[in-house]
Design an enzyme around this catalytic site. Sequence first.
Site, PDB file in Angstrom:
ATOM      1  N   ASN A 110       0.853  -1.198   0.000  1.00  0.00           N
ATOM      2  CA  ASN A 110       0.000   0.000   0.000  1.00  0.00           C
ATOM      3  C   ASN A 110       0.887   1.245   0.000  1.00  0.00           C
ATOM      4  O   ASN A 110       2.011   1.236   0.505  1.00  0.00           O
ATOM      5  CB  ASN A 110      -0.987   0.007   1.179  1.00  0.00           C
ATOM      6  CG  ASN A 110      -0.375  -0.316   2.521  1.00  0.00           C
ATOM      7  OD1 ASN A 110       0.627  -1.015   2.611  1.00  0.00           O
ATOM      8  ND2 ASN A 110      -0.972   0.167   3.588  1.00  0.00           N
ATOM      9  N   GLU A 131       0.677   5.137   1.014  1.00  0.00           N
ATOM     10  CA  GLU A 131      -0.095   6.178   1.697  1.00  0.00           C
ATOM     11  C   GLU A 131       0.400   7.568   1.308  1.00  0.00           C
ATOM     12  O   GLU A 131       1.407   7.719   0.610  1.00  0.00           O
ATOM     13  CB  GLU A 131      -0.024   5.949   3.213  1.00  0.00           C
ATOM     14  CG  GLU A 131      -0.649   4.622   3.598  1.00  0.00           C
ATOM     15  CD  GLU A 131      -0.830   4.417   5.088  1.00  0.00           C
ATOM     16  OE1 GLU A 131      -0.205   5.154   5.884  1.00  0.00           O
ATOM     17  OE2 GLU A 131      -1.608   3.511   5.448  1.00  0.00           O
ATOM     18  N   ASN A 132      -0.360   8.568   1.765  1.00  0.00           N
ATOM     19  CA  ASN A 132      -0.022   9.959   1.440  1.00  0.00           C
ATOM     20  C   ASN A 132      -0.399  10.838   2.629  1.00  0.00           C
ATOM     21  O   ASN A 132      -1.373  10.541   3.341  1.00  0.00           O
ATOM     22  CB  ASN A 132      -0.810  10.395   0.186  1.00  0.00           C
ATOM     23  CG  ASN A 132      -0.290  11.700  -0.380  1.00  0.00           C
ATOM     24  OD1 ASN A 132      -0.549  12.778   0.131  1.00  0.00           O
ATOM     25  ND2 ASN A 132       0.466  11.591  -1.449  1.00  0.00           N
ATOM     26  N   ALA A 133       0.344  11.930   2.809  1.00  0.00           N
ATOM     27  CA  ALA A 133       0.038  12.881   3.876  1.00  0.00           C
ATOM     28  C   ALA A 133      -1.367  13.454   3.708  1.00  0.00           C
ATOM     29  O   ALA A 133      -2.008  13.863   4.673  1.00  0.00           O
ATOM     30  CB  ALA A 133       1.065  14.004   3.895  1.00  0.00           C
ATOM     31  N   TYR A 193      -4.439  12.041   3.380  1.00  0.00           N
ATOM     32  CA  TYR A 193      -4.827  10.645   3.634  1.00  0.00           C
ATOM     33  C   TYR A 193      -5.687   9.983   2.550  1.00  0.00           C
ATOM     34  O   TYR A 193      -5.439   8.832   2.198  1.00  0.00           O
ATOM     35  CB  TYR A 193      -5.552  10.519   4.982  1.00  0.00           C
ATOM     36  CG  TYR A 193      -4.735  10.863   6.201  1.00  0.00           C
ATOM     37  CD1 TYR A 193      -3.361  11.126   6.133  1.00  0.00           C
ATOM     38  CD2 TYR A 193      -5.331  10.934   7.452  1.00  0.00           C
ATOM     39  CE1 TYR A 193      -2.620  11.447   7.267  1.00  0.00           C
ATOM     40  CE2 TYR A 193      -4.598  11.249   8.591  1.00  0.00           C
ATOM     41  CZ  TYR A 193      -3.245  11.507   8.485  1.00  0.00           C
ATOM     42  OH  TYR A 193      -2.521  11.812   9.602  1.00  0.00           O
ATOM     43  N   CYS A 227      -4.464   1.387  -2.028  1.00  0.00           N
ATOM     44  CA  CYS A 227      -4.326   0.051  -1.434  1.00  0.00           C
ATOM     45  C   CYS A 227      -3.338  -0.803  -2.239  1.00  0.00           C
ATOM     46  O   CYS A 227      -3.196  -0.631  -3.461  1.00  0.00           O
ATOM     47  CB  CYS A 227      -5.665  -0.669  -1.422  1.00  0.00           C
ATOM     48  SG  CYS A 227      -6.899   0.070  -0.345  1.00  0.00           S
ATOM     49  N   GLU A 263      -3.539  -3.865  -3.233  1.00  0.00           N
ATOM     50  CA  GLU A 263      -4.140  -4.647  -4.319  1.00  0.00           C
ATOM     51  C   GLU A 263      -4.266  -3.806  -5.583  1.00  0.00           C
ATOM     52  O   GLU A 263      -4.017  -4.261  -6.698  1.00  0.00           O
ATOM     53  CB  GLU A 263      -5.540  -5.145  -3.921  1.00  0.00           C
ATOM     54  CG  GLU A 263      -5.578  -6.033  -2.700  1.00  0.00           C
ATOM     55  CD  GLU A 263      -5.843  -5.245  -1.422  1.00  0.00           C
ATOM     56  OE1 GLU A 263      -5.169  -4.213  -1.218  1.00  0.00           O
ATOM     57  OE2 GLU A 263      -6.697  -5.681  -0.642  1.00  0.00           O
ATOM     58  N   CYS A 288     -10.613  -4.318   0.746  1.00  0.00           N
ATOM     59  CA  CYS A 288     -11.694  -3.334   0.881  1.00  0.00           C
ATOM     60  C   CYS A 288     -12.627  -3.410  -0.332  1.00  0.00           C
ATOM     61  O   CYS A 288     -12.311  -4.029  -1.357  1.00  0.00           O
ATOM     62  CB  CYS A 288     -11.128  -1.930   1.048  1.00  0.00           C
ATOM     63  SG  CYS A 288     -10.574  -1.167  -0.498  1.00  0.00           S
ATOM     64  N   CYS A 344     -11.181  -2.212  -3.717  1.00  0.00           N
ATOM     65  CA  CYS A 344     -10.273  -3.197  -4.331  1.00  0.00           C
ATOM     66  C   CYS A 344     -11.057  -4.359  -4.935  1.00  0.00           C
ATOM     67  O   CYS A 344     -10.711  -4.870  -5.998  1.00  0.00           O
ATOM     68  CB  CYS A 344      -9.270  -3.711  -3.302  1.00  0.00           C
ATOM     69  SG  CYS A 344      -8.049  -2.447  -2.876  1.00  0.00           S
TER      70      CYS A 344
HETATM   71  N1  THU Z   1      -5.394  -1.113   2.663  1.00  0.00           N
HETATM   72  C1  THU Z   1      -4.947  -1.881   1.617  1.00  0.00           C
HETATM   73  O1  THU Z   1      -3.799  -1.735   1.165  1.00  0.00           O
HETATM   74  N2  THU Z   1      -5.798  -2.788   1.091  1.00  0.00           N
HETATM   75  C2  THU Z   1      -7.081  -2.991   1.520  1.00  0.00           C
HETATM   76  O2  THU Z   1      -7.810  -3.738   0.885  1.00  0.00           O
HETATM   77  C3  THU Z   1      -7.545  -2.341   2.752  1.00  0.00           C
HETATM   78  C4  THU Z   1      -6.705  -1.226   3.249  1.00  0.00           C
HETATM   79  C5  THU Z   1      -4.488  -0.102   3.217  1.00  0.00           C
HETATM   80  C6  THU Z   1      -4.905   1.308   2.970  1.00  0.00           C
HETATM   81  C7  THU Z   1      -4.210   2.036   4.102  1.00  0.00           C
HETATM   82  O3  THU Z   1      -2.880   2.324   3.696  1.00  0.00           O
HETATM   83  C8  THU Z   1      -4.168   1.022   5.225  1.00  0.00           C
HETATM   84  O4  THU Z   1      -4.409  -0.245   4.625  1.00  0.00           O
HETATM   85  C9  THU Z   1      -5.183   1.271   6.315  1.00  0.00           C
HETATM   86  O5  THU Z   1      -6.447   1.449   5.776  1.00  0.00           O
END
Ligand code: THU
Length: 137
Positions: A47, A49-51, A53, A58, A60, A89, A92
């Site tokens: 995954n 992320e970014n500042a 949010y 994700c 996937e 999620c 995804c």
């Molecule tokens: N996240 C995923 O990479 N895949 C998912 O299917 C659910 C959530 C990540 C997003 C975020 O970086 C962290 O998990 C918490 O939500």
Amino acid sequence: MKQPAIDREQLINLATQAREVAYAPYSGYRVGAAVLTEDGRIFTAGNVENAVYPLTICAERVAIAKAVSEGATRIRAVAVVTANGGAPCGSCRQVMREFGEGNTLVFIAQPDGAYRERTLDALLPESFSVADLTRES
Ligand code: THU
């Protein structure tokens, strides 16, 4: 195209390794994914992320974007690894549906290799797909 064999252990191992490159400084929740495409290639990602949010992507979806941008648009199986066996999620699941089939397999795994296996149909029943765009009412 002939379906590639699915080596569950290999796919889960690769997703576990990809978890190491997860960029998750905000949530601390590291996710690794590995996607097996119908041409037999495997694409991995963590995954990102970014500042800001909501801009987080994700694991996937990063892995699927890697596959599609390398010309592999059909996916056969996906492994996703988290510390606690968290499931993919909804976003995804929908992106998996775009490039997968109802029988595409999803392995929801933990770093010790324990996993549960689901079809995409089970994770996303009665899904919307390209077929709905063209089907007559
Ligand atoms: N996240 C995923 O990479 N895949 C998912 O299917 C659910 C959530 C990540 C997003 C975020 O970086 C962290 O998990 C918490 O939500």
